[in-house]
Design a protein around this motif. Sequence first.
Motif: not given
Length: 493
Positions: A13, A17, A21, A158, A161-162, A365, A421, A425
Amino acid sequence: MEIAIKLFQFILSISILVVLHELGHFLPAIWFKTRAEKFFLFFDPYFSIFSMKKINGQWKYKFFSKNLPDTEVTEVNGKKEEVPIDISKLPDSDWRKHPEQTKYGIGWLPFGGYVKIAGMVDESMDTAQLKKDPESWEFRAKPAWQRLIIMLGGVTVNFFLAWIIFSALVGKNGENIFEADKITTPLHYTEAAKKMGFQDGDKILKVDGNVQKDFKKLALDVLLSDEITVLRDGKEVTFPTNDDGKAFAFQDPEPKAFLTPRMSPVVDTIVTKSTLDAGLRIGDKILSVNGKPLNYYDEVKPLVVPNAGKVTDFKVLRNNQVEDLKIPVSKEGTIGILAFKEIQKYSVHNDYNFFGSIKRGFTLTIESLTYQIKQFKLIFNKKIKGYKKVGGPIAIVKNMPVNKDAAGHVSIDWSAFWGFTAMFSVWLAFLNLIPIPGLDGGHVLFTLYEIIVGKPVPQKVLENAQMVGVIFLLGLMVLIFGSDIFKMLTGGL
């Protein structure tokens, strides 16, 4: 085996990330023709596990290589000064002779990663090159708006991605909502809940003026709230949530357990082999634990936990007959039973199409980010002392999700892994935006100052601020690790 699987998940994980990032910083830097000297997963003090670099059109590789200095000490006007190394004197095979190419690698210290951008004051504190006039390919030579985009790239990745992960999870698996409206039995308010201001018989209507339809999130909403509206004796009553009650709830290993629906103590799921071997069966109604009677399922845990690691007496009702059982309690204070089927009565499964999952993923999110910000405030609350619940890498590894069957076999719960994850994130995005030198937020703050005022922050101020920020972050890391180790040694982890 379980700890190995948890550790693997944590490293996987973090790797995902960190790489993404740093890619968020790296790509805008390349687009704006800014030189990125290094791109590393994990930190590499003194040496790296693996590194590679493109030299004269060919990729070169190294394993377990020592880091070579980028500066040298020379005498200028009778004084010794540290200056950038003269690369013209280096042989062509020396990677330092080719600074225009990025060095990629994997370090040995798994606490993150970094992109080293030329002409930028970062955590490496490499300021020798900053003593010269800026080159066109350096970060400091770029317009403020380009530097701002480079610094915001990591947290932007980040966030997206989330969003992507949450959308994919609800699109693939759907979402189970524990509908608060379906709960007809009275809620169990512990002593902590009553200290917050609840009374027996209260029905929660709103938290901070908002209706929470998912009961799974209601307890967390209450812990993070300022005021609650309940139906009490037929009237709507709004009261401020007392911090003393929140502090009391946080003393429990599971702070959210202060609020649960009351259910009959009937066993409908058994996940531990030792409990099955002891004779407990699905459908048994637990009457007492060590001679102490109980009426509701939420009363089982407080009676079981004090007997951690011991064989405990249970009385159960089976086919209208009372049975005496001796059940071993795990070191964690559990016997591996659930009221899963009872809870399912309140659960509703929602499926989403492609566009619906994207919308729901965005909502989740933002919701996750909101929770992170609210929880961050509790860390500094003098009464609640949320900092005592802060855990470092050791605590995170210990709490990584796994699947465990009745025989004790452990496997990765991939949905839970990706959910973790995505949440992590969002947490990294929020932490990196805190305006502390050494974090992205510190660089963003100084760049915004330059855009607003019209002149850059003096270089010396940037260097000193970065030094203070690095010392603060290192001290915080030591404190968090120390807390993890102390809790582990004292049995609190």
